[in-house]
Structures are given as C-alpha cells and as structure tokens.
Design an enzyme around this catalytic site. Structure first.
Site, PDB file in Angstrom:
ATOM      1  N   GLY A 141       0.772  -1.238   0.000  1.00  0.00           N
ATOM      2  CA  GLY A 141       0.000   0.000   0.000  1.00  0.00           C
ATOM      3  C   GLY A 141       0.800   1.281   0.000  1.00  0.00           C
ATOM      4  O   GLY A 141       0.315   2.314   0.464  1.00  0.00           O
TER       5      GLY A 141
ATOM      6  N   ASN B  32       1.536   3.022  -2.647  1.00  0.00           N
ATOM      7  CA  ASN B  32       0.820   3.937  -3.556  1.00  0.00           C
ATOM      8  C   ASN B  32      -0.414   4.516  -2.873  1.00  0.00           C
ATOM      9  O   ASN B  32      -0.712   5.703  -3.031  1.00  0.00           O
ATOM     10  CB  ASN B  32       0.443   3.225  -4.851  1.00  0.00           C
ATOM     11  CG  ASN B  32       1.607   3.153  -5.817  1.00  0.00           C
ATOM     12  OD1 ASN B  32       2.008   4.164  -6.398  1.00  0.00           O
ATOM     13  ND2 ASN B  32       2.184   1.971  -5.974  1.00  0.00           N
TER      14      ASN B  32
ATOM     15  N   LEU C  38      -4.079  -6.848  -7.479  1.00  0.00           N
ATOM     16  CA  LEU C  38      -3.617  -7.946  -8.333  1.00  0.00           C
ATOM     17  C   LEU C  38      -4.744  -8.815  -8.886  1.00  0.00           C
ATOM     18  O   LEU C  38      -4.503  -9.932  -9.322  1.00  0.00           O
ATOM     19  CB  LEU C  38      -2.609  -8.807  -7.554  1.00  0.00           C
ATOM     20  CG  LEU C  38      -1.330  -8.060  -7.149  1.00  0.00           C
ATOM     21  CD1 LEU C  38      -0.404  -8.954  -6.339  1.00  0.00           C
ATOM     22  CD2 LEU C  38      -0.600  -7.506  -8.376  1.00  0.00           C
TER      23      LEU C  38
ATOM     24  N   ILE D 285      -9.933  -6.757 -13.344  1.00  0.00           N
ATOM     25  CA  ILE D 285     -11.255  -6.137 -13.190  1.00  0.00           C
ATOM     26  C   ILE D 285     -12.165  -6.658 -14.299  1.00  0.00           C
ATOM     27  O   ILE D 285     -11.853  -6.512 -15.487  1.00  0.00           O
ATOM     28  CB  ILE D 285     -11.124  -4.594 -13.278  1.00  0.00           C
ATOM     29  CG1 ILE D 285     -10.226  -4.069 -12.157  1.00  0.00           C
ATOM     30  CG2 ILE D 285     -12.489  -3.918 -13.225  1.00  0.00           C
ATOM     31  CD1 ILE D 285     -10.748  -4.295 -10.755  1.00  0.00           C
TER      32      ILE D 285
ATOM     33  N   ASN E  31      -5.424   2.798 -13.171  1.00  0.00           N
ATOM     34  CA  ASN E  31      -4.453   1.812 -12.684  1.00  0.00           C
ATOM     35  C   ASN E  31      -3.048   2.397 -12.789  1.00  0.00           C
ATOM     36  O   ASN E  31      -2.767   3.171 -13.708  1.00  0.00           O
ATOM     37  CB  ASN E  31      -4.552   0.554 -13.560  1.00  0.00           C
ATOM     38  CG  ASN E  31      -3.583  -0.533 -13.124  1.00  0.00           C
ATOM     39  OD1 ASN E  31      -3.457  -0.842 -11.937  1.00  0.00           O
ATOM     40  ND2 ASN E  31      -2.877  -1.125 -14.077  1.00  0.00           N
TER      41      ASN E  31
ATOM     42  N   HIS F  54       0.741   1.217 -13.485  1.00  0.00           N
ATOM     43  CA  HIS F  54       1.512   0.070 -13.970  1.00  0.00           C
ATOM     44  C   HIS F  54       2.999   0.439 -13.942  1.00  0.00           C
ATOM     45  O   HIS F  54       3.377   1.519 -14.418  1.00  0.00           O
ATOM     46  CB  HIS F  54       1.080  -0.310 -15.391  1.00  0.00           C
ATOM     47  CG  HIS F  54       1.830  -1.503 -15.896  1.00  0.00           C
ATOM     48  ND1 HIS F  54       1.525  -2.780 -15.491  1.00  0.00           N
ATOM     49  CD2 HIS F  54       2.910  -1.602 -16.713  1.00  0.00           C
ATOM     50  CE1 HIS F  54       2.383  -3.625 -16.057  1.00  0.00           C
ATOM     51  NE2 HIS F  54       3.222  -2.930 -16.799  1.00  0.00           N
TER      52      HIS F  54
ATOM     53  N   ASP G 280      -4.050  -3.622 -19.387  1.00  0.00           N
ATOM     54  CA  ASP G 280      -3.131  -2.485 -19.592  1.00  0.00           C
ATOM     55  C   ASP G 280      -3.306  -1.832 -20.962  1.00  0.00           C
ATOM     56  O   ASP G 280      -2.342  -1.293 -21.533  1.00  0.00           O
ATOM     57  CB  ASP G 280      -1.653  -2.930 -19.415  1.00  0.00           C
ATOM     58  CG  ASP G 280      -1.376  -3.512 -18.044  1.00  0.00           C
ATOM     59  OD1 ASP G 280      -2.024  -3.092 -17.078  1.00  0.00           O
ATOM     60  OD2 ASP G 280      -0.491  -4.388 -17.932  1.00  0.00           O
TER      61      ASP G 280
ATOM     62  N   GLU H 273       5.916   6.223  -9.594  1.00  0.00           N
ATOM     63  CA  GLU H 273       4.558   5.832  -9.183  1.00  0.00           C
ATOM     64  C   GLU H 273       3.953   6.762  -8.141  1.00  0.00           C
ATOM     65  O   GLU H 273       2.807   7.202  -8.282  1.00  0.00           O
ATOM     66  CB  GLU H 273       4.564   4.398  -8.636  1.00  0.00           C
ATOM     67  CG  GLU H 273       4.937   3.366  -9.672  1.00  0.00           C
ATOM     68  CD  GLU H 273       4.877   1.946  -9.122  1.00  0.00           C
ATOM     69  OE1 GLU H 273       3.954   1.633  -8.370  1.00  0.00           O
ATOM     70  OE2 GLU H 273       5.781   1.157  -9.442  1.00  0.00           O
TER      71      GLU H 273
HETATM   72  C1  GRF Z   1       3.486  -1.248  -7.473  1.00  0.00           C
HETATM   73  O1  GRF Z   1       4.721  -1.454  -8.078  1.00  0.00           O
HETATM   74  C2  GRF Z   1       2.430  -1.192  -8.530  1.00  0.00           C
HETATM   75  O2  GRF Z   1       2.810  -0.530  -9.686  1.00  0.00           O
HETATM   76  C3  GRF Z   1       2.295  -2.652  -8.776  1.00  0.00           C
HETATM   77  O3  GRF Z   1       2.288  -3.242  -7.497  1.00  0.00           O
HETATM   78  C4  GRF Z   1       3.065  -2.445  -6.648  1.00  0.00           C
HETATM   79  C5  GRF Z   1       2.213  -2.080  -5.486  1.00  0.00           C
HETATM   80  O4  GRF Z   1       2.904  -1.552  -4.428  1.00  0.00           O
HETATM   81  N1  GRF Z   1       1.370  -3.020  -9.737  1.00  0.00           N
HETATM   82  P1  GRF Z   1       2.145  -0.938  -3.187  1.00  0.00           P
HETATM   83  O5  GRF Z   1       1.169  -1.971  -2.646  1.00  0.00           O
HETATM   84  O6  GRF Z   1       1.439   0.323  -3.614  1.00  0.00           O
HETATM   85  O7  GRF Z   1       3.215  -0.651  -2.171  1.00  0.00           O
END
Ligand code: GRF
Length: 211
Positions: free
Chosen positions: A12, A14, A91, A94, A108, A110, A151, A181
């Site tokens: 988490g 992000n 993961l 959808i 999303n 990526h 994607d 990100e």
């Molecule tokens: C990130 O690298 C995101 O791009 C990917 O999974 C990771 C998630 O990290 N698809 P977090 O759970 O936000 O730390």
C-alpha cells in the site's frame, strides 16, 4: 467532492502516497471513501485504518464463484458512492461488469512505460525482471484508464526512470515507485478531480499544463 475507492493487494505505498497528498491539500475536492483489498493480510488495510478510512476485505475465497465475488465488489463500491476507482497495486483483473459500471472512472498504476512490459503476466517484480533481462536503459511508470483489456486503456500520465548498471529487480522496483509511481498516481487523481482530463478514443487530452 470526488469520492475514491482504492483497491489494493499488498503493502500500500501507492495508497499512502494518495492519502498523504489528500492530507497535504495537493488533491483538492477529493476524499478516500473506502479502501478494499482482496487479501485480508494486506498492510495497505492498516494504512487505511490509520488514516481513518474504512478498510474492507472482499476475498474471492469467501464467495462460491468469481461472479459472486465480482458482484460483491461492485456492490461495495456503489454502497460507498465511489466516483473514481483507483487500482493501487491490485492484483485481481477487473471484470467487464465493473468496467462498464465505471466507464473511464477506473485508473491503474503500472510499473513500466506502456506499451512495453505490460499485459498478461506482467505484474509486480516480473515487470522489473523483464526490463533487466531485455537490457533497456529507461523504464518508468504509467497511469491509465482501465478498459476491458489488460493495460490497454487510454494513457493519462507517464514518467521515465533510468535503469542503472547494477540494478536488481528489487532496487529497480523501489526506484520506479519513488521517482514515478508515488508522483504520477496522485497527480492523475488531481487532474481528474479538477476535470482537467478528456478522453477521446484511446487518447487522453489534459487541459492543465502545469503537470
Ligand atoms: C506497485 O509497483 C504497482 O505498480 C504494482 O504493485 C506495486 C504495489 O505496491 N502493480 P504498493 O502496494 O502500492 O506498495
């Protein structure tokens, strides 16, 4: 007020970047309405609770089949009156039913520069392993709208990150998160909240230039 439903599966970071940017006033007129994980052990759920955001697990294991799982997820998003669904390291694919319920209202993050290193099988560390294996010098991250493919939806923002000679998948993953990100995901939400984005076919037009 733009109400976010953030879907997560793991650590988490992000999600944290989104919560911090809302807290700091960088994403005006926006609130995290609910955080939902498919995985009860996801640390992202703790981050949500610490920020006072409802944290819910909807796991496929608790439903008789995929359709019932997807329906429960959709109903929860509707119950919390979510305007924008943010996939922040979620993961689970959808399904069309949810994409159709939220047209150009699901985004999303990526961890590569789409259309490189994306599509089925490219998730998490596998993306960075493939980048190193191919020997590209530049990678990055992409925020895009989610359509019914993997994607393939319209691209909102991208940010490039250099690949270093001695990178491992782990060091590269960390750099892509820190430099790309955690910056472009909150920025994309800010643009959507400000109505600064128009989708025209596969192309996203951004009205604000100060991105
Ligand atoms: C990130 O690298 C995101 O791009 C990917 O999974 C990771 C998630 O990290 N698809 P977090 O759970 O936000 O730390």
């Amino acid at each position: 007020m733009l109400r976010l439903g953030v879907l997560v599966s793991g650590g988490g970071t992000n999600l944290q970047a989104i919560l911090d940017n809302i807290h700091d006033g960088n994403i005006p007129d926006t609130e995290a309405a609910v955080v939902i994980s498919n995985n009860a052990g996801a640390y992202a759920l703790e981050r949500a609770k610490n920020a006072g955001v409802p944290a819910i697990c909807i796991s496929p294991k608790d439903y008789p089949d995929r359709e019932a799982f997807h329906r429960a997820l959709l109903e929860k998003l509707q119950e919390y009156k979510v305007d924008l669904v943010v996939l922040a390291g979620y993961l689970v694919a959808i399904p069309a039913m949810i994409v159709q319920a939220f047209p150009n209202r699901i985004i999303n993050i990526h961890p590569s520069l789409i259309p490189s290193f994306c599509g089925k099988g490219y998730y998490g560390l596998k993306v960075h392993e493939a980048v190193l294996e191919r020997g590209v010098r530049v990678t990055g991250a992409t925020v895009h709208f989610v359509d019914e493919g993997t994607d393939t939806g319209p691209i909102i923002l991208q940010k490039a990150v250099a690949v270093e000679q001695d990178d491992t998948p782990q060091t590269l993953q960390r750099r892509v998160m820190e430099k790309a990100e955690w910056k472009i995901l909150p920025m994309a939400i800010r643009l959507i909240a400000a109505d600064a984005i128009t989708v025209s076919g596969r192309r996203v037009i951004i009205k604000e230039q100060n991105t």
